[in-house]
Design an enzyme around this catalytic site. Structure first.
Site, PDB file in Angstrom:
ATOM      1  N   ASP A  65      36.459  49.848  42.104  1.00 42.77           N
ATOM      2  CA  ASP A  65      36.522  49.508  40.649  1.00 42.77           C
ATOM      3  C   ASP A  65      36.685  48.283  40.020  1.00 42.77           C
ATOM      4  OD1 ASP A  65      38.234  48.030  42.870  1.00 42.77           O
ATOM      5  OD2 ASP A  65      39.738  48.626  41.284  1.00 42.77           O
ATOM      6  N   ASP A 110      35.389  43.494  45.248  1.00 45.43           N
ATOM      7  CA  ASP A 110      34.341  44.725  45.038  1.00 45.43           C
ATOM      8  C   ASP A 110      33.145  43.648  45.262  1.00 45.43           C
ATOM      9  OD1 ASP A 110      35.830  46.606  44.200  1.00 45.43           O
ATOM     10  OD2 ASP A 110      36.513  45.182  43.384  1.00 45.43           O
ATOM     11  N   ILE A 143      37.579  51.203  47.709  1.00 39.75           N
ATOM     12  CA  ILE A 143      37.930  49.704  47.052  1.00 39.75           C
ATOM     13  C   ILE A 143      38.228  49.722  46.160  1.00 39.75           C
ATOM     14  CG2 ILE A 143      36.268  48.932  48.435  1.00 39.75           C
ATOM     15  CD1 ILE A 143      34.376  47.277  46.741  1.00 39.75           C
ATOM     16  N   ASP A 150      37.995  43.561  49.953  1.00 36.82           N
ATOM     17  CA  ASP A 150      37.471  44.516  49.890  1.00 36.82           C
ATOM     18  C   ASP A 150      35.892  44.030  50.707  1.00 36.82           C
ATOM     19  OD1 ASP A 150      38.384  45.915  47.412  1.00 36.82           O
ATOM     20  OD2 ASP A 150      37.565  45.292  45.916  1.00 36.82           O
TER      21      ASP A 150
END
Length: 345
Positions: free
Chosen positions: A41, A46, A157, A277
């Site tokens: 996302d 991320d 993640i 992440d």
């Protein structure tokens, strides 16, 4: 001694990879490249995790699937493409996925990641969303798992909506995977985001998380929220600033999207740098840096007035069920820092 051995092996990896390509002999080609699919996302951490995966010569990122979460799924898709552009890897296919949870709820993390999910630091030369593939992310997940049966590693993640939908469409989805790594959930009932007791990704789709937990048919590991909050798992603020100030394109990109956080007083006050992440990605890419983990059965609470979305671990085996998760508790911080630094070089 463990760290020195790991760093030596890490230093020799590019040489071994080069000799493998040139000679094709078993002497230098002992380890097959990990085939990795990333479901994200895409917020700031991320992006850092994606860069880390791309920096590893023994990892092939076969595709990236996008899901709602830190921001809306269309912006997530743009963020992934922007991250790939920073790494000069726009050749990797990107797929847009679920726009909301299984029951239609949406969450957002604008207070942490910014309205755009990448620190509200726009790039006028960012790639257009039209570069993403037309195939839906859920269909792509199923296709990759079937085509690479037993060889595909999946890291999730973000909220687990895409995975839950893939499970509903193909009962063999998780059994076709080699390994699943999840960043999400909690083991101490400590919440983040807007929940007292649920981690953000699981709060984003509790039903999706439960559907995945109930259908894990391959080895699965998880890095939870509280583990990411431990100083012994993370670099210092000073070390982080040293890394993002390296004179490279990727370091500049990460510094830009982290700048608003860097400027906040609480960033310095925390005393260490947290990238959940990226920590999960490091544990997946280099299992040897995991210093402590435990296998247990875990599930997800759906109905509690205050605990909806909370991960519940059967620590004492009261449910008499086989463990479905390897819960990672601690990693070698120095090795994690080295992996993070390699992502920005």
């Amino acid at each position: 001694m463990i760290v020195l051995a790991w760093m030596l092996a890490r230093a020799l990896t590019p040489i071994r990879s080069f000799l493998c390509r040139i000679t094709g002999t078993a002497t230098f080609c002992q380890k097959k490249r990990m085939k990795l699919l990333i479901d994200t996302d895409s917020g700031i951490d991320d992006a850092e995790a994606i860069l880390m995966a791309l920096a590893q010569p023994d990892v092939e990122v076969v595709g990236i699937t996008c899901v709602h979460g830190n921001t809306n799924v269309h912006q997530v898709t743009k963020n992934v493409l922007r991250t790939l552009q920073a790494a000069d890897r726009l050749d990797i296919p990107v797929f847009r996925g679920a726009e909301a949870s299984l029951i239609g709820e949406k969450v957002h993390a604008s207070a942490y990641h910014g309205d755009d999910g990448l620190g509200d630091a726009p790039d006028p030369n960012a790639p257009l969303e039209s570069l993403a593939k037309s195939e839906h992310a859920v269909q792509a997940l199923i296709r990759y798992a079937n085509e690479m049966k037993g060889e595909l590693t999946l890291i999730a993640i973000g909220p687990l909506t895409n995975l839950a939908l893939a499970i509903r469409l193909d009962q063999n989805f998780t059994s076709n995977l080699k390994h699943i790594m999840i960043m999400g959930g909690n083991i101490e009932g400590r919440g983040n985001g807007e929940s007292l007791s649920a981690e953000f990704n699981f709060q984003g789709d509790p039903e999706g998380a439960l559907a995945v937990f109930n259908d894990i048919k391959c080895p699965a590991s998880i890095v939870t929220w509280e583990v990411c909050c431990q100083p012994y798992n993370n670099p210092s603020v000073d070390k982080f600033l040293e890394m993002v100030n390296m004179p490279t394109k990727k370091a500049h990109f990460v510094k830009r999207i982290r700048q608003k956080q860097i400027d906040e007083e609480r960033f310095q006050r925390l005393g260490f740098f947290r990238s959940c992440d990226a920590l999960a990605m490091a544990a997946l890419l280099r299992p040897d840096i995991v210093e402590k983990s435990e296998k247990h059965y875990a599930t997800v609470e759906l109905n509690g007035s205050w605990t909806r979305g909370q991960m519940v671990v059967d620590w004492e085996g009261l449910l008499k069920k086989e463990p479905n998760l390897n819960i990672i508790m601690r990693v070698n911080k120095n090795a994690f820092v080295e992996l993070f630094e390699s992502a920005l070089r």
